[in-house]
Motif scaffolding. Structure first.
Motif, PDB file in Angstrom:
ATOM      1  N   PHE A 174       6.219 -38.088  17.758  1.00 15.01           N
ATOM      2  CA  PHE A 174       5.922 -39.053  18.825  1.00 15.01           C
ATOM      3  C   PHE A 174       4.617 -38.761  19.574  1.00 15.01           C
ATOM      4  O   PHE A 174       4.037 -39.662  20.160  1.00 15.01           O
ATOM      5  CB  PHE A 174       7.077 -39.136  19.825  1.00 15.01           C
ATOM      6  N   PHE A 175       4.174 -37.509  19.581  1.00 15.85           N
ATOM      7  CA  PHE A 175       2.915 -37.206  20.265  1.00 15.85           C
ATOM      8  C   PHE A 175       1.749 -37.586  19.343  1.00 15.85           C
ATOM      9  O   PHE A 175       1.804 -37.349  18.139  1.00 15.85           O
ATOM     10  CB  PHE A 175       2.775 -35.713  20.565  1.00 15.85           C
ATOM     11  N   ALA A 176       0.726 -38.122  19.950  1.00 20.09           N
ATOM     12  CA  ALA A 176      -0.545 -38.257  19.228  1.00 20.09           C
ATOM     13  C   ALA A 176      -1.461 -37.206  19.835  1.00 20.09           C
ATOM     14  O   ALA A 176      -1.239 -36.794  20.973  1.00 20.09           O
ATOM     15  CB  ALA A 176      -1.105 -39.645  19.452  1.00 20.09           C
ATOM     16  N   PRO A 177      -2.470 -36.723  19.103  1.00 21.28           N
ATOM     17  CA  PRO A 177      -3.359 -35.719  19.704  1.00 21.28           C
ATOM     18  C   PRO A 177      -3.857 -36.190  21.071  1.00 21.28           C
ATOM     19  O   PRO A 177      -4.310 -37.326  21.196  1.00 21.28           O
ATOM     20  CB  PRO A 177      -4.493 -35.620  18.685  1.00 21.28           C
ATOM     21  N   TYR A 178      -3.728 -35.323  22.082  1.00 21.75           N
ATOM     22  CA  TYR A 178      -4.029 -35.757  23.446  1.00 21.75           C
ATOM     23  C   TYR A 178      -4.934 -34.813  24.214  1.00 21.75           C
ATOM     24  O   TYR A 178      -5.565 -35.200  25.183  1.00 21.75           O
ATOM     25  CB  TYR A 178      -2.717 -35.916  24.242  1.00 21.75           C
ATOM     26  N   ASP A 179      -4.989 -33.545  23.788  1.00 17.21           N
ATOM     27  CA  ASP A 179      -5.741 -32.587  24.595  1.00 17.21           C
ATOM     28  C   ASP A 179      -7.249 -32.801  24.432  1.00 17.21           C
ATOM     29  O   ASP A 179      -7.746 -32.998  23.310  1.00 17.21           O
ATOM     30  CB  ASP A 179      -5.372 -31.166  24.175  1.00 17.21           C
ATOM     31  N   ALA A 180      -7.979 -32.716  25.550  1.00 15.20           N
ATOM     32  CA  ALA A 180      -9.412 -33.011  25.531  1.00 15.20           C
ATOM     33  C   ALA A 180     -10.178 -32.060  24.609  1.00 15.20           C
ATOM     34  O   ALA A 180     -11.079 -32.485  23.873  1.00 15.20           O
ATOM     35  CB  ALA A 180      -9.974 -32.938  26.947  1.00 15.20           C
ATOM     36  N   ASP A 181      -9.833 -30.763  24.631  1.00 21.60           N
ATOM     37  CA  ASP A 181     -10.527 -29.804  23.764  1.00 21.60           C
ATOM     38  C   ASP A 181     -10.269 -30.118  22.298  1.00 21.60           C
ATOM     39  O   ASP A 181     -11.183 -30.111  21.470  1.00 21.60           O
ATOM     40  CB  ASP A 181     -10.059 -28.370  24.053  1.00 21.60           C
ATOM     41  N   ALA A 182      -9.003 -30.378  21.977  1.00 21.78           N
ATOM     42  CA  ALA A 182      -8.655 -30.681  20.580  1.00 21.78           C
ATOM     43  C   ALA A 182      -9.375 -31.946  20.130  1.00 21.78           C
ATOM     44  O   ALA A 182      -9.920 -32.001  19.024  1.00 21.78           O
ATOM     45  CB  ALA A 182      -7.150 -30.844  20.444  1.00 21.78           C
ATOM     46  N   LEU A 183      -9.400 -32.956  20.993  1.00 25.46           N
ATOM     47  CA  LEU A 183     -10.006 -34.238  20.614  1.00 25.46           C
ATOM     48  C   LEU A 183     -11.526 -34.170  20.575  1.00 25.46           C
ATOM     49  O   LEU A 183     -12.173 -35.020  19.968  1.00 25.46           O
ATOM     50  CB  LEU A 183      -9.576 -35.328  21.604  1.00 25.46           C
ATOM     51  N   SER A 184     -12.091 -33.162  21.237  1.00 23.07           N
ATOM     52  CA  SER A 184     -13.555 -33.098  21.323  1.00 23.07           C
ATOM     53  C   SER A 184     -14.195 -32.177  20.295  1.00 23.07           C
ATOM     54  O   SER A 184     -15.283 -32.472  19.804  1.00 23.07           O
ATOM     55  CB  SER A 184     -13.979 -32.644  22.722  1.00 23.07           C
ATOM     56  N   TYR A 185     -13.553 -31.037  19.982  1.00 23.39           N
ATOM     57  CA  TYR A 185     -14.238 -30.158  19.028  1.00 23.39           C
ATOM     58  C   TYR A 185     -13.362 -29.544  17.937  1.00 23.39           C
ATOM     59  O   TYR A 185     -13.885 -28.981  16.981  1.00 23.39           O
ATOM     60  CB  TYR A 185     -15.038 -29.066  19.742  1.00 23.39           C
TER      61      TYR A 185
END
Lengths: 97, 564
Positions: free
Chosen positions: B111-122
């Motif tokens: 149910f979670f989609a990637p959400y963390d800013a660090d994970a989504l950015s680099y």
């Protein structure tokens, strides 16, 4: 295999350890209410653990040891849980979204 | 076909792991299982690495290679044709709790989609580029941290490449929680705990809030903690040197912070080596795992050395400046700032748990309330525990010396609650009263980590309502589009991964120009019709304003701009 103190023969009053720990907890709670540094984090935990260390040396072989240990854990559990529950309740309501 | 390919590849990874585990005969059942889990990780890492280097990072190639490996093992090794047996008598209640905990993790992963800013950015833009291009690409995004080691991204790629979709990407972190659990079982057994006590300790540890939240966030700190535990467990159980080297290789390939912590284990490892006069048993299994360790542990550093002339690019001896600063060298000043800060954060009361553990330790209630008290008893009564506490204490001090003081440094210390949970488990196995307190702590940790703070309230409701094929946080950050190509121009962390879409159907062009003229030229060169632009610096904002005034860009919504 680890030997824990409850298996050892009883010596000493089983009530003393638990009463001493309760006394310390009350002292720290009072200090917190009166805003004395003794009751503030992280001094309270350092004080509690130091006194637990000192008392449990004397009463390690008594029946009260388990109660004293469980009492100390329960006290730490409470001071951890109360703010966390408040936060959890806020999250549940969605106000911390 | 994706599911079939995934089944073939995963079956091969388990087959290889079982074969090597059997050949190395590492020891008790918990160490055997830990070996299987570690070797599987090594197989996945090396397979994705090689596929990426050769430009064949596609599901059918990986499945074909895996099928070949499986067939070879089945032909050459008769024992592989039988089902393996692991004699770990799991207590019934623990088994039920384990199922509940891991079922929740799988549900969260779904149910979670990637959400963390660090994970989504680099972290994840690399995965997206690799999966889109079918190999390792020089283009990894514009974030300062994109060149840091990406061992964890290899495992994430494994969970993505077969489906060409990121719906299961969080399972990479869940796999490392399994390693953490097995590592704890072995480590607790080495400390003299009974099977029941070891299960209690392992259960309490994997419910550590920091680990739980990190496991499904796309970040790699819980994976580093799990590998550190695996290395410690193998060292304290007297496991084969090759396996210790494998855990170290995998850990270093994930993040340099593994190395900072591992320094704490070196005195014990050296002492054991002197005492036991450990002899290296050279076999093909040892050579294979050692080679895998060298490849996974050194690849990213060698690549950076070749490309940028610095193995830890962009970090230099002076560190890395800017808003996302990194320390380049151990500093006593950091240690003295980090220690009091860690002590004050151990209460976890500054805020709810998020993936990077902002201003909290994430160690949780069991480590705090039960572990601290139980450690006092264990230090007195148990010599091996003194060694363990000293080693982990040294590892903690080493880590706190190497990392700078910021709001998030505690996520590098997630290995330490393990030692406190072992002590708590050791007392709980004997005393019902203490078991009750520990159970309350575990329940609290379980309930408070249902959703991380960034996914509470409307955010999680929106995710659950979306069909799984389209599940993404893009809408929440106004980054949704139906374009095939989107330009990305930003000088701060702006989650470019969301632009790729969950099925990687959108190509992202990273725009590096900072002046208006260059930006317009770059947009036209790439024939872009849509760009995402968010700038914090004066120069960047000025360039964007000039483009808007001159009519080269038109604002759509949020930070999306169309090119007329």
């Amino acid at each position: 295999v680890i030997s824990t103190p409850t298996k050892s023969p009883s010596s000493g009053d089983p009530v003393i350890g638990a009463a001493a720990e309760l006394g310390i907890a009350l002292l720290v709670v009072t200090a917190r209410i009166l805003s004395i540094p003794l009751g503030k984090a992280p001094v309270d935990v350092i004080v509690i653990l130091s006194i637990y260390w000192a008392i449990s040396v004397r009463y390690r072989r008594s029946k009260s040891w388990v109660w004293m240990t469980a009492g100390t854990m329960a006290y730490l559990l409470l001071i951890y849980l109360v703010p966390q529950c408040r936060l959890g309740y806020q999250l549940l309501l969605g106000s911390a979204d | 076909m994706g599911i079939l390919y995934a089944v073939i590849a995963n079956a091969a990874s388990i087959q290889v792991a079982l074969l090597i585990s059997r050949k190395m005969r590492p020891g008790p059942a918990s160490v055997d299982l830990l070996t299987v889990a570690l070797v599987r990780m090594a197989f996945i890492s090396v397979t994705i690495l090689m596929s990426g280097i050769l430009g064949v990072l596609q599901s059918h190639w990986i499945a074909a290679f895996s099928a070949l490996v499986s067939a070879t093992i089945l032909m050459l090794d008769k024992e592989s044709r039988r089902l393996p047996k692991f004699a770990i008598p799991i207590p019934r209640i623990t088994a039920i709790l384990l199922i509940v905990v891991f079922a929740r993790l799988v549900a969260q992963a779904w149910f979670f989609a990637p959400y963390d800013a660090d994970a989504l950015s680099y972290h994840l833009p690399k995965v997206a580029e690799w999966v889109r291009t079918g190999g390792f690409s020089r283009e990894m995004g514009v974030d300062t941290h994109v060149t840091l080691p990406a061992g964890f991204e290899l495992i994430e790629t494994w969970w993505v490449v077969f489906f060409h979709h990121d719906v299961l990407i969080e399972l990479a972190g869940v796999e490392f929680l399994v390693i953490a659990f097995l590592g704890m079982l072995s480590l607790a057994s080495s400390m003299g705990l009974t099977e029941r006590g070891a299960f209690i300790a392992a259960m309490a540890y994997i419910l550590t809030p920091g680990l739980q939240v990190q496991a499904t966030s796309g970040l790699n700190d819980s994976a580093v903690a799990a590998l550190f535990l695996a290395a410690s467990a193998l060292l304290f159980a007297g496991g084969p040197v090759g396996l210790v080297v494998l855990a170290v290789g995998l850990g270093l390939g994930m993040k340099p912070t593994f190395g900072f912590a591992f320094l704490g284990l070196l005195p014990f490892a050296f002492g054991r080596w002197l005492r036991d006069r450990v002899r290296l048993q050279i076999s093909w299994a040892t050579v294979t795992v050692s080679l895998a360790a060298v490849v996974t542990g050194t690849f990213w550093y060698l690549r950076n050395l070749l490309w940028y002339g610095n193995p830890v690019h962009p970090v230099t001896a002076e560190g890395l400046g800017g808003p996302y600063a990194l320390q380049g060298w151990p500093q006593l000043g950091s240690l003295f700032r980090n220690i009091p800060s860690l002590i004050s954060r151990i209460y976890d009361r500054t805020g709810a748990f998020d993936a990077v553990l902002t201003d909290v330790s994430g160690w949780g209630c069991v480590a705090f309330a039960c572990g601290l008290v139980a450690s006092i008893e264990f230090v007195r009564s148990h010599v091996p525990f003194r060694w363990l506490l000293a080693s982990f204490g040294l590892a903690l001090l080493s880590t706190l010396t190497f990392v700078g003081h910021d709001h998030w440094f505690t996520r590098f210390t997630l290995f330490f609650p393990a030692v406190l949970c072992i002590a708590a488990g050791g007392l709980a196995e004997r005393h019902f009263l203490i078991q009750g307190i520990l159970a309350i702590g575990c329940l609290q940790a379980f309930l408070l980590t249902m959703t991380p703070v960034h996914l509470t309230g409307k955010a999680i409701q929106e995710l659950i309502r979306q069909p799984w094929r389209e599940r993404s946080m893009a809408g929440r950050y106004e980054m949704s589009s139906s374009a095939d190509v989107v330009g990305y121009s930003s000088d701060i962390r702006s989650r470019p991964y969301l632009l790729y879409r969950p099925d990687y159907s959108c190509r992202v062009v990273y725009l590096r120009s900072r002046s208006a003229d260059d930006l317009v030229e770059e947009i036209h060169r790439h024939k872009l019709h849509l760009i995402f632009a968010l700038h914090q610096t004066y120069q960047g904002r000025e360039a964007l304003q000039t483009c808007l005034k001159s009519g080269h860009l038109r604002r759509l919504s949020g930070h999306l701009y169309s090119v007329p």
